[in-house]
Design an enzyme around this catalytic site. Structure first.
Site, PDB file in Angstrom:
ATOM      1  N   ASP B 353       5.004   2.551 -31.218  1.00  0.00           N
ATOM      2  CA  ASP B 353       5.668   2.358 -30.025  1.00  0.00           C
ATOM      3  C   ASP B 353       5.137   1.211 -29.324  1.00  0.00           C
ATOM      4  O   ASP B 353       4.192   0.969 -28.944  1.00  0.00           O
ATOM      5  CB  ASP B 353       5.281   3.668 -29.178  1.00  0.00           C
ATOM      6  CG  ASP B 353       6.206   3.907 -28.175  1.00  0.00           C
ATOM      7  OD1 ASP B 353       6.171   4.568 -26.998  1.00  0.00           O
ATOM      8  OD2 ASP B 353       7.405   3.343 -28.159  1.00  0.00           O
ATOM      9  N   GLU B 356       2.666   1.237 -26.894  1.00  0.00           N
ATOM     10  CA  GLU B 356       1.048   1.244 -27.268  1.00  0.00           C
ATOM     11  C   GLU B 356       0.758  -0.189 -27.232  1.00  0.00           C
ATOM     12  O   GLU B 356      -0.493  -0.228 -27.395  1.00  0.00           O
ATOM     13  CB  GLU B 356       1.155   1.853 -28.526  1.00  0.00           C
ATOM     14  CG  GLU B 356       0.993   3.417 -28.362  1.00  0.00           C
ATOM     15  CD  GLU B 356       0.202   4.140 -27.643  1.00  0.00           C
ATOM     16  OE1 GLU B 356      -1.050   3.802 -27.851  1.00  0.00           O
ATOM     17  OE2 GLU B 356       0.271   4.779 -26.587  1.00  0.00           O
ATOM     18  N   ASP B 388       3.753   8.174 -30.355  1.00  0.00           N
ATOM     19  CA  ASP B 388       2.995   6.913 -30.309  1.00  0.00           C
ATOM     20  C   ASP B 388       3.033   6.093 -31.622  1.00  0.00           C
ATOM     21  O   ASP B 388       3.157   4.997 -31.403  1.00  0.00           O
ATOM     22  CB  ASP B 388       1.858   6.759 -29.740  1.00  0.00           C
ATOM     23  CG  ASP B 388       1.631   7.437 -28.255  1.00  0.00           C
ATOM     24  OD1 ASP B 388       0.727   8.131 -27.861  1.00  0.00           O
ATOM     25  OD2 ASP B 388       2.791   7.127 -27.495  1.00  0.00           O
TER      26      ASP B 388
END
Lengths: 384, 638
Positions: B353, B356, B388
């Site tokens: 993601d 992140e 994530d």
């Protein structure tokens, strides 16, 4: 004579009624008797009817009363049943099964003492997965009875020493076939036979597991050993759904056992009385309600918060609407006064927003959404 | 934003010489009128006109006609057509050619200053012509008038009819045909509709053209606004309204009628005027750039051999799919959904993601990406609407010679989805309630193996805002109660190692597998128990469907918002709101019920005996009264 006159009448009426009510009689003297009987009979009939009606009423009343009592009884029983599901009660029905092999480690004492202190049932067993801790309980009414009405919970812990774990890592890496008595093989065998279990391996060590940060700052940021460990961990996760937790000392193990027990005890109640699925998460800062007193004080704030429930509505935006229309009723009245649907949709569009971050007015889009929300007959209509 | 009400003459804006006034005042005036009338009606087209106005104002040269104006940004087919029609009307009313121009100049009439017509007050020089007419212009003018389309007659009322093979057209037609099939459910889901309508549409529903974020799907909101389509439920269902049905029927009969003849290729300049006169304002100007697009990439992604939806088709030409008939379209659509990836045709890619990888005060997030790079992990950074990290099986595609961008490969998402949480994040999210909401979304996203990656497990818990035991209980609950897999690591490096090894393992696991696309909207979540014990699932969701379905602030339905509104009263919990909804599923139905009561007292008690929860308890007179007060108080609330 009046009787004769009456007799005529009676005769006529006699022929209208069914003869089963009156005994057939032919003589005029019989008519006199008939008259009296009939009158008496009629009176009796009426009395009967009244009695029957009263009886019926009484019965109905009793029936209602009984039903009410039954209902209350049912509710009480249901409440009792449900309270059995409540975590604080349900936990008492759990028994922790501790494998005898764990007793070899003196540290296990900590666990046993703690469980006794909490007054949680536990027993030592010789069967099942070595080094395991698991939970059993009597079956609930809703569950199928199997194995003498005893249910095994799906969570299982396996406590092993650091050395035993290293053995597992090496055997996995070298892919040597371990002897059947090895712990890893036991684990695989156990899971193959009972696939619905979730095993968490607790690796107990008596020194703090050092973080990888202080080791190797060179090319291999993590030591080879670390990578080998990770390889086993990932294998256990993907193939066996086994999770591994590294703990320091028996106290931490005990804490973990207690935490899992509490978590297990929460499940039945949640499954029974859990929140309904309305399409959104029930928790969140938005769901805290506003206290409203008997006279309705507090509803103004409720109304404003209600407008905020729409997507992308800030408190300032909501206030802009509710300060001009301080109740749903006033807003709906205003809608009714509009000459067209279009104007109803746009009613709120030009209201100015004070203190909004970027919005200066409510806008036609939100105005339309609010209108649709309050007037649509279709519950599934999309607002956005 | 340019204020169109600002007089355009004598604007200095701090310059030494006045800014020349607009060389195309008539166009400007007409666009302004159109914009204002749209604004009054609250239509979104006001913004379309505004954009055109802005572009026009910046353009310093005179334009001869609407068609010429196409070169400008924000001038699409629709606007240009309107302008040309207005121009025609103008000529009819005011005569054509320079000899009739208002100021007697040689300038083409529409370029003449028309200040006197506009309501812009101006005291300074008015007679300065907006541009110097040159002799050439009048010649061009004459030629242009010959080229200009024949007038179609002034239309007082324009019915909205979508252009053939536009997004709106394809959607209406597809819904209509779908509704005609036996056993049709009467609506279509988003993905289903996109897939089945795609063969009927020139532009892609899923892939935006270069330089634009719009796809043909954006016309759906227009259809909804025009009351031809209605969108309900969550996940969204699309169905035709009565009007939409009528229109679609018309479109359908025209099309099948046309299929019988073979229309010859028409030149680009003349639009195919097969249907009634249309102005499709849903066309974005990007559609003009179709010629440059490589459309083959989409046809490649359909399993069955489909006649290439080549861009070079002029609008009038009928593609083979039209000619073949209705059922074929539907079939092709369905085939497009039930596709699969044979072994070797795809690779497993870790998706990270975007969040992140950016932000964070210590720059630790970039470290994760660097580690992954160092480990030579195949990964891709993208915006994930939930989670994530996850993995996709991405079709291997070869770049097409002559194209910069390789065609977009299809992607299926694997069942593993990771939510990474550092201990301090975890504390924060527990305190503010995000923790439960995030888990809720993870549970509903359609991926069956959620993983909680908890970082910094060894760090000193002393400085955290929640006691250690509470945190540990929360983590254990996530595993035992919510059914997530919990992975504990010490730090970012270990997280990176974990992701690396997971990726390699998954690549190995899926090495020889054939993967099938599963449509969640059509098939539901299905196989629970049996699939959970399976290590490997080969029936996977398309990444696009997954990511779209996981959008955070999803569209709300009336019912949903009503429930949330009720819960704003303290004491109204989820199950109490649910029971009110069972009896009165919309605000209006509750209000109707109140209206039907014969006394205030009855209204007050309306909800007191409805039962809620497993125990079927009464809602109670107090809450019933509060709700009554909320909705029935005629004056202001306090």
């Amino acid at each position: 004579m009046p009787a004769v006159q009456r007799a005529n009448t009676w005769e006529i009426s006699d022929s209208e009624e069914e003869s089963d009510l009156n005994k057939p009689s032919s003589s005029s003297s019989g008519e006199k008797k008939k008259r009296r009987r009939r009158t008496r009979e009629e009176v009796q009939e009426e009395q009967e009817n009244r009695r029957a009606a009263r009886e019926k009423q009484r019965q109905e009343k009793n029936k209602l009363k009984e039903e009410k009592l039954e209902e209350q009884q049912r509710r009480r029983e249901a409440a009792v049943r449900v309270s059995l599901f409540k975590p604080e009660n349900f936990i008492k029905s759990l028994t922790l099964q501790i494998h005898a092999a764990l007793l070899r480690d003196a540290g296990c004492d900590v666990l046993l003492r703690t469980l006794d202190g909490l007054q949680w049932k536990n027993c030592i067993e010789n069967q099942g997965l070595p080094n395991s801790i698991s939970w059993t309980r009597p079956a609930l009414q809703t569950e199928d009875e199997a194995k003498n009405g005893v249910i095994e919970e799906d969570q299982v812990l396996m406590v092993i020493s650091h050395y035993e774990f290293e053995d597992m890592v090496m055997s996995h890496k070298t892919e040597t076939n371990q002897p059947a008595e090895s712990l890893l093989q036991h684990l695989y065998k156990y899971l193959t036979e009972a696939s619905r279990k979730f095993v968490t391996v607790l690796v107990i060590s008596h020194q703090q597991r050092s973080g990888s940060g202080d080791e190797d700052h060179f090319d291999f940021h993590l030591s080879q050993h670390h990578l080998d460990t990770e390889a086993l961990l990932v294998h256990l996760q993907l193939y066996w759904n086994v999770s591994v937790n590294f703990l320091f000392g028996w106290q931490e193990v005990t804490d973990h056992v207690v935490a899992v027990t509490k978590a297990v005890s929460k499940r039945p109640y949640k499954a029974l009385c859990g929140e309904p699925d309305l399409g959104f998460c029930m928790d969140g800062s938005w769901s805290a309600g506003v206290r409203v007193d008997r006279d309705g004080r507090g509803l103004a704030q409720v109304w404003t918060r209600q407008i905020q429930q729409l997507n992308r509505v800030s408190p300032a935006l909501a206030k802009a609407v509710t300060s001009v229309y301080p109740s749903p009723s006033l807003l709906l009245q205003a809608y009714e006064q509009q000459p067209s649907e279009e104007e109803r949709r746009r009613l709120l569009a030009d209201l100015t927003v004070v203190g909004g971050a970027k919005e200066r007015r409510v806008g036609p889009e939100l105005s339309g959404r609010i209108h649709r929300l309050l007037t649509s007959q279709n519950p599934h209509l999309m607002l956005d | 934003m340019l204020d169109a009400n600002m007089p355009t003459d004598q604007v200095c804006l701090g310059r030494k010489r006045p800014v020349p006034s607009c060389p195309n005042p008539l166009f400007l005036q007409w666009l302004t009128e159109l914009r204002d009338s749209a604004k009054e009606k609250g239509l979104k087209t006001q913004y379309v006109y505004q954009k055109a106005i802005n572009s026009l104002k910046k353009y310093p040269l005179p334009l001869k006609n609407g068609k010429e104006a196409k070169i400008l940004q924000n001038f699409g087919d629709g606007i240009c057509k309107i302008l040309d029609e207005r121009l025609q009307k103008h000529y009819r009313e005011n005569g054509q050619g320079p000899q009739f121009s208002a100021d007697g100049s040689d300038a083409p009439i529409h370029l003449a200053p028309s200040f006197q017509r506009s309501n812009m007050a101006s005291s300074k020089q008015m007679e300065a012509p907006t541009n110097e007419p040159s002799g050439n212009l009048s010649e061009h003018m004459k030629r242009t008038q010959r080229e200009v389309r024949k007038e179609k007659g002034t239309k007082k009322k324009r019915e909205y009819v979508p252009q053939k093979r536009s997004g709106g057209y394809a959607v209406l037609l597809t819904l209509y045909r779908h509704a005609q099939t036996t056993g049709s459910k009467g609506f279509m889901f988003r993905n289903e509709l996109q897939t089945e309508a795609q063969p009927l549409c020139e532009k892609s529903f899923t892939v935006p053209d270069l330089g634009s974020k719009y796809t043909a799907w954006s016309s759906v909101s227009t259809l909804i606004q025009k009351d031809l389509l209605v969108k309900t439920h969550n996940p969204a269902r699309y169905s035709l309204t009565d009007q939409g049905l009528a229109l679609a029927e018309k479109l359908d009969s025209e099309e099948t009628g046309m299929a019988k003849e073979y229309v010859e290729q028409m030149s680009e300049e003349e639009d195919a005027q097969d249907g009634p006169d249309v102005v499709d304002l849903t066309l974005e100007e990007e559609e003009e750039q179709q010629e440059e697009k490589e459309r083959c990439r989409f046809s490649k992604s359909l399993e069955r051999p489909v006649p290439a939806l080549s861009v070079n088709q002029a609008r009038g030409q009928i593609s083979e799919s039209d000619a073949v008939g209705k059922s074929q379209t539907l079939e092709m659509g369905r085939a497009a959904m039930g596709w699969h990836l044979p072994p070797g045709s795809y690779e497993i890619v870790l998706c990270v993601d975007v969040i992140e990888t950016t932000g964070g005060s210590s720059g630790r997030k970039q470290e994760l990406v660097k580690e992954l790079q160092r480990n030579c992990v195949t990964f891709d950074i993208r915006k994930l609407n939930v989670g994530d990290f996850l993995w996709v099986a991405r079709e291997k595609v070869t770049p097409v010679p002559g194209q910069l961008r390789p065609p977009v490969g299809k992607e299926l998402v694997l069942d593993y989805i990771i939510e990474r949480k550092r201990m301090d994040d975890l504390c924060g999210s527990i305190i503010d309630g995000r923790f439960r909401e995030q888990k809720f979304r993870l549970k509903r996203c359609g991926l069956r193996k959620p993983i909680y990656l908890v970082e910094e497990c060894g760090s000193a818990a002393a400085h955290l805002s929640i006691p250690e035991s509470t945190l540990q209980q929360a983590i254990v609950n996530t595993q035992v109660v919510d059914g997530f897999f919990v992975k504990r690591v010490q730090d970012v490096k270990e997280s990176a190692a974990y992701l690396t090894i997971m990726t390699r393992y998954l690549q190995k696991l899926y090495h020889n597998c054939t993967l099938f696309c599963r449509s969640r909207e059509l098939e539901g979540d299905g196989g629970d128990e049996s699939e959970q014990t399976e290590n490997l699932s080969c029936s996977l969701m398309a990444f696009t469907e997954f990511n779209y379905g996981a959008i955070k602030n999803k569209c709300q339905t009336v019912r949903e918002v009503f429930a949330r509104q009720l819960m704003q009263i303290s004491g109204v919990s989820g199950d109490k709101a649910a029971t009110v909804l069972e009896h009165y599923s919309t605000v209006s139905s509750l209000l109707q019920a109140y209206d039907q009561c014969s006394s205030e007292s009855e209204k007050e008690k309306l909800l007191s005996s409805i039962k809620y929860g497993k125990l079927k308890r009464n809602l109670g007179p107090a809450l019933s009264r509060t709700i009554y007060q909320l909705y029935c108080t005629h004056g202001p609330l306090s």
